[in-house]
Write a protein that holds these residues in place. Structure first.
Motif: not given
Length: 224
Positions: A53-72
């Motif tokens: 559950x902690x992994x899901x919640x923290x992962x949801x927070x991380x995806x708000x800022x993560x940019x999935x491309x090799x430049x950023x």
């Protein structure tokens, strides 16, 4: 106030019988720490669920800022850790949780094995648990590349080489994961992100639902 809100919802949806059916059930004496010290080993499954559950919640927070491309990708992780409030803490929870959940699953599996809880009529639940373990391993592998630093890059290269060594379908597995049979690049990062955020979590949630339903139907296994 909370009671008034609950009563308001219950009056319209009649949720009390559902809640009682989920929560009100007897716990066998051998899993009660007040009666048996060894009952603490039965907590590993619940602790595993808590960490997931902690992994899901923290992962949801991380995806708000993560940019999935090799430049950023690297810069977005750096920004998350250095500029976002509590970003370093949340990423640390997600990072260490990924290792801790594997440890807890391993301990839970040992408890199930040594108490014989995998035997009839719980064989199918054992299989579901093993599948969940492999999915968690896949989540760890796909998530390792996402920071897009040198350590993650070369670890993924080694991992894909290991996948390629699988007889007959190894090349297909590598191509499916990397998107390019020759290099680890933009397609690899995008695919790992999609697998890590969408495909594997969906599979994990489905298997967890089946796991919990079978536990509820079959009950907790008896003592050794």
């Amino acid at each position: 106030m909370l009671q008034r809100l609950y009563d308001w919802v219950d009056e319209r949806l009649d949720i009390t019988p559902i809640w009682r059916d989920v929560a009100d059930h007897e716990v066998p004496e051998h899993v009660n720490p007040a009666h048996h010290f060894s009952a603490f080993v039965y907590c590993f499954g619940g602790l595993t669920f808590f960490i997931i559950v902690i992994q899901f919640l923290s992962g949801m927070f991380l995806t708000m800022y993560y940019v999935p491309d090799i430049v950023n990708a690297y810069e977005s992780v750096k920004y998350l850790q250095g500029e976002v409030a509590f970003g370093m803490i949340v990423r640390g929870m997600h990072h260490w949780g990924a290792s801790l959940v594997i440890v807890m699953v391993f301990l839970h599996t040992l408890r199930v094995f040594f108490t014989g809880a995998y035997k009839k009529p719980r064989e199918l639940n054992w299989v579901v648990g093993v599948l969940m373990f492999f999915i968690l391993m896949g989540l760890g592998f796909t998530g390792y590349l996402l920071p897009w630093d040198m350590k993650a890059y070369f670890a993924t290269v080694v991992g894909l080489q290991m996948a390629e060594s699988v007889p007959i379908i190894g090349t297909l597995i590598k191509t499916l994961l990397s998107g390019d049979p020759e290099i680890v690049g933009a397609q690899t990062l995008t695919r790992f992100f999609a697998i890590h955020v969408f495909f594997l979590p969906a599979a994990l949630l489905g298997l967890m639902a089946v796991h919990f339903i079978m536990i509820r139907r079959q009950g907790i296994a008896g003592p050794l």
